[in-house]
Design a protein around this motif. Structure first.
Motif, PDB file in Angstrom:
ATOM      1  N   LEU A 144      17.437  52.555  21.456  1.00  0.00           N
ATOM      2  CA  LEU A 144      17.284  52.510  22.838  1.00  0.00           C
ATOM      3  C   LEU A 144      18.773  53.237  23.275  1.00  0.00           C
ATOM      4  N   ASN A 175      21.020  54.957  26.379  1.00  0.00           N
ATOM      5  CA  ASN A 175      21.123  55.229  27.935  1.00  0.00           C
ATOM      6  C   ASN A 175      20.578  56.647  28.440  1.00  0.00           C
ATOM      7  N   ASP A 203      17.005  56.481  33.229  1.00  0.00           N
ATOM      8  CA  ASP A 203      16.819  55.159  32.803  1.00  0.00           C
ATOM      9  C   ASP A 203      17.195  54.965  31.497  1.00  0.00           C
ATOM     10  N   LEU A 204      16.317  54.617  30.564  1.00  0.00           N
ATOM     11  CA  LEU A 204      16.586  54.359  28.985  1.00  0.00           C
ATOM     12  C   LEU A 204      15.661  55.647  28.437  1.00  0.00           C
ATOM     13  N   ILE A 252      14.351  56.458  24.185  1.00  0.00           N
ATOM     14  CA  ILE A 252      14.111  55.855  22.902  1.00  0.00           C
ATOM     15  C   ILE A 252      14.283  57.273  21.753  1.00  0.00           C
ATOM     16  N   GLY A 303       9.349  51.248  19.346  1.00  0.00           N
ATOM     17  CA  GLY A 303      10.431  51.305  20.433  1.00  0.00           C
ATOM     18  C   GLY A 303      10.031  51.254  22.196  1.00  0.00           C
ATOM     19  N   LEU A 304       8.980  51.832  22.390  1.00  0.00           N
ATOM     20  CA  LEU A 304       8.321  51.539  23.744  1.00  0.00           C
ATOM     21  C   LEU A 304       7.900  50.061  23.853  1.00  0.00           C
ATOM     22  N   SER A 344       9.314  47.334  22.494  1.00  0.00           N
ATOM     23  CA  SER A 344      10.623  46.724  22.583  1.00  0.00           C
ATOM     24  C   SER A 344      11.189  46.945  24.173  1.00  0.00           C
ATOM     25  N   LEU A 345      10.823  48.007  24.683  1.00  0.00           N
ATOM     26  CA  LEU A 345      11.171  48.100  26.286  1.00  0.00           C
ATOM     27  C   LEU A 345      10.552  47.415  27.060  1.00  0.00           C
ATOM     28  N   ASP A 380       9.834  41.305  25.247  1.00  0.00           N
ATOM     29  CA  ASP A 380      10.605  40.722  24.216  1.00  0.00           C
ATOM     30  C   ASP A 380       9.697  39.994  23.232  1.00  0.00           C
TER      31      ASP A 380
END
Length: 112
Positions: A11, A13, A17-18, A20, A37-38, A40-41, A44
């Motif tokens: 991830l 910055n 926003d963020l 991947i 990755g998505l 994980s956004l 949890d």
């Protein structure tokens, strides 16, 4: 022992926003890592136990970019349309024009 291999996704910055940054030895593997990755956004995943059978996600595209975006949209649709938060992603099949993933989920109310 430290590894010099890059992680499958990270991830980063981004001004809005963020973002991947996904990697893969093949395009289907890159899509898999982007989908992970998505997830994980969104939640949890390490603390959530999937409930029910995995949901099958399929996407096709005439370019790699469209295929990647289509696949990630299908993963997001599980939450927005079905109220299910994706927490784990496993590959089923894939090539440069079609990707199939199995996505383990939890109900949105249990992911909070």
């Amino acid at each position: 022992m430290p590894s010099d291999r890059a992680p499958p996704f990270e991830l980063v910055n981004h001004t809005a926003d963020l973002a991947i940054r996904a990697r893969g030895r093949t395009f289907p593997e890159l899509v898999l890592h982007a989908a992970r990755g998505l997830c994980s956004l969104l939640a949890d995943a390490g603390r959530l136990e999937p409930q029910g059978p995995p949901r099958r996600v399929e996407a096709a595209g005439d370019t790699r970019e469209r295929l990647l975006v289509g696949c990630l949209r299908e993963v997001l649709a599980l939450e927005t349309l079905d109220g299910l938060v994706p927490v784990r992603v496993e590959p089923v099949s894939g090539d440069d024009s079609r990707i199939v993933l199995d996505v383990a989920t939890v109900p949105l109310d249990k992911a909070r």
